[in-house]
Design an enzyme around this catalytic site. Structure first.
Site, short mmCIF file in Angstrom:
data_model
loop_
_atom_site.label_atom_id
_atom_site.label_comp_id
_atom_site.label_asym_id
_atom_site.label_seq_id
_atom_site.Cartn_x
_atom_site.Cartn_y
_atom_site.Cartn_z
N TYR A 5 0.34 -21.24 -58.76
CA TYR A 5 0.94 -20.59 -60.06
C TYR A 5 0.20 -19.96 -60.71
O TYR A 5 0.39 -19.44 -61.68
CB TYR A 5 1.54 -21.80 -60.79
CG TYR A 5 2.95 -22.23 -60.60
CD1 TYR A 5 3.24 -22.42 -59.26
CD2 TYR A 5 3.95 -22.56 -61.95
CE1 TYR A 5 4.55 -22.92 -58.79
CE2 TYR A 5 5.03 -22.90 -61.36
CZ TYR A 5 5.52 -23.24 -59.99
OH TYR A 5 6.83 -23.71 -59.65
N LYS A 61 -1.53 -28.74 -47.10
CA LYS A 61 -1.15 -28.14 -45.95
C LYS A 61 -2.45 -27.49 -45.57
O LYS A 61 -3.04 -26.41 -45.13
CB LYS A 61 -0.26 -26.86 -46.38
CG LYS A 61 0.22 -26.14 -45.09
CD LYS A 61 1.11 -26.91 -43.98
CE LYS A 61 1.73 -25.89 -42.73
NZ LYS A 61 2.21 -27.02 -42.08
N ASP A 71 5.09 -30.41 -44.87
CA ASP A 71 6.21 -30.19 -43.95
C ASP A 71 6.66 -31.74 -43.52
O ASP A 71 7.67 -32.15 -43.64
CB ASP A 71 5.86 -29.52 -42.68
CG ASP A 71 4.53 -29.57 -42.17
OD1 ASP A 71 3.66 -30.06 -42.72
OD2 ASP A 71 4.47 -29.24 -41.02
N ASP A 99 6.50 -28.97 -57.30
CA ASP A 99 7.76 -28.35 -57.64
C ASP A 99 8.79 -28.62 -56.74
O ASP A 99 9.81 -29.16 -57.07
CB ASP A 99 7.26 -26.97 -58.29
CG ASP A 99 8.73 -26.38 -58.72
OD1 ASP A 99 9.43 -27.16 -59.41
OD2 ASP A 99 8.98 -25.16 -58.44
N ASP A 157 12.23 -31.84 -56.53
CA ASP A 157 13.34 -31.61 -56.46
C ASP A 157 14.12 -32.27 -55.31
O ASP A 157 15.22 -33.05 -55.28
CB ASP A 157 13.71 -30.02 -56.15
CG ASP A 157 13.85 -29.14 -57.35
OD1 ASP A 157 13.59 -29.54 -58.48
OD2 ASP A 157 14.58 -28.19 -57.10
N1 GGG Z 1 13.76 -27.76 -67.51
C1 GGG Z 1 12.83 -26.76 -67.40
C2 GGG Z 1 13.46 -25.64 -66.70
O1 GGG Z 1 14.14 -25.10 -66.76
N2 GGG Z 1 12.66 -25.42 -65.37
C3 GGG Z 1 13.02 -24.83 -64.32
C4 GGG Z 1 12.15 -24.27 -63.31
O2 GGG Z 1 12.41 -23.21 -62.64
N3 GGG Z 1 10.90 -24.66 -63.34
C5 GGG Z 1 9.94 -24.33 -62.87
C6 GGG Z 1 8.74 -25.20 -62.40
O3 GGG Z 1 8.76 -26.11 -63.18
O4 GGG Z 1 7.77 -24.76 -62.17
#
Ligand code: GGG
Length: 351
Positions: A136, A186, A219, A243, A247
């Protein structure tokens, strides 16, 4: 005692969940002998469309004096995501050196995992995501724009201090949990930054002889989050990998609508920021059915960070009891038909 909380509801369902959860947070504070005072900052994409910026130039100065920050969501279908993210969320994380991102993934009683055979209590890990550098880092650019030979360069940045502090935070957490850290890289393909990460893990591990260390490529980790999620305890990963993996962690434990997150400045010099992992969810905005529980759990983490452990536990326990109760209101993402408001009303009764 009163805590001064900056609220940034943001975009999409962000205002719906933050506004719904605030009275519950106030109840929890009341019940445990402290007050919360809030200042609402209506920063986000509507402001960008009106004024050309997601937040004002002095936004960070205005946030800095608050004890802590609660954020909703960022993102809008009419504006590219890199503009919204770089205009609000990332400047706060980076400007306040919120280097430690802590994201629990827990399969609660009453939640049906999409993974066959998993029941409540079977999955419980926490991912420590490096939060201010790595992939990032805002290092790069585009040249020859518009020509066939256009080129884009984006460099990842891994500093020893940045890597050490997220790895050390993960090991510290493991000493309070099951004593197992999984480091995800990685490093077979990225032989500079990720081998450096492995070296740092090896150095830090020497300080924690009682913690087991496992190393996985991202992976393989993505497979194993689905194949054997019960075996993870503390996971540590770079900004981008963290990130993505969180998810997966959210969805195998039932819903993005349940996943909380803390962004912590390790020195304590700047305020921390708490946010649901989910985004602005334009597909359900305005319907009143957004799950407020990720924001409830994030608020619990906020209270924990302020040292208000009883209030933090009260919120966490009320939410987990509600999830486990078949007769309680549940939003559609976890199989119910209830509204955001009715979920919060039920939680206020439980408190
Ligand atoms: N709740 C915060 C939000 O909207 N996150 C969405 C997002 O795309 N976050 C990217 C990240 O956490 O790097």
């Amino acid at each position: 005692m009163a805590y001064d909380i900056a609220l940034i509801p943001g975009d999409g369902i962000g205002p719906e969940v933050v506004d719904a959860v605030l009275p519950l947070a106030e109840d929890a504070a009341d019940a445990h002998g402290f007050d919360v005072e809030t200042t609402r900052y209506d920063w986000g994409t509507e402001r960008y469309l009106d004024a050309g910026a997601m937040m004002p130039d002095d936004g960070l100065d205005r946030l800095e004096d608050h004890d802590t920050i609660l954020l909703g969501a960022v993102g809008h279908p009419d504006v590219p995501d890199h503009i919204t993210l770089h205009g609000l969320l990332l400047p706060i994380r980076k400007g306040f050196d919120q280097a430690i991102c802590k994201r629990p993934s827990v399969l609660f009683e009453g939640i049906e995992s999409p993974l066959r055979g998993y029941e409540g209590g079977d999955v419980d890990f926490v991912l420590y995501r490096e939060n201010t550098e790595g992939e990032y880092a805002d290092v790069g650019g585009r040249e020859h724009v518009g020509f066939d030979h256009e080129v884009a360069v984006q460099s990842a940045v891994f500093t020893r201090e940045g890597t050490e502090r997220i790895v050390r935070a993960a090991f510290d957490a493991a000493t309070e949990r099951e004593g197992h850290v999984t480091s995800i890289t990685k490093s077979n393909a990225q032989a500079h930054s990720m081998v450096f990460w492995d070296d740092v893990v090896e150095d830090v591990a020497e300080e924690f002889p009682d913690v087991d260390v496992e190393r996985l490529l991202v992976d393989a980790a993505s497979m194993d989050f689905i194949r054997r999620p019960e075996q993870f305890d503390v996971v540590v990963a770079s900004n981008l990998f963290g990130d993505i993996l969180t998810d997966i962690g959210a969805i195998i434990t039932g819903s993005m609508g349940l996943a909380p997150s803390a962004n912590i400045n390790p020195s304590g010099e700047y305020p921390a920021m708490f946010e649901p992992v989910h985004g602005s969810a334009p597909d359900i905005v305005g319907q009143g059915v957004a799950n407020p529980l990720a924001t409830v759990f994030s608020t619990s983490m906020l209270f924990e960070d302020l040292g208000e452990h009883a209030a933090a536990d009260a919120l966490w326990d009320a939410a987990t009891e509600q999830i486990a109760d078949d007769d309680a209101p549940h939003t559609p993402d976890i199989g119910g038909q209830a509204t955001t408001e009715s979920v919060v009303a039920d939680l206020r009764d439980r408190l």
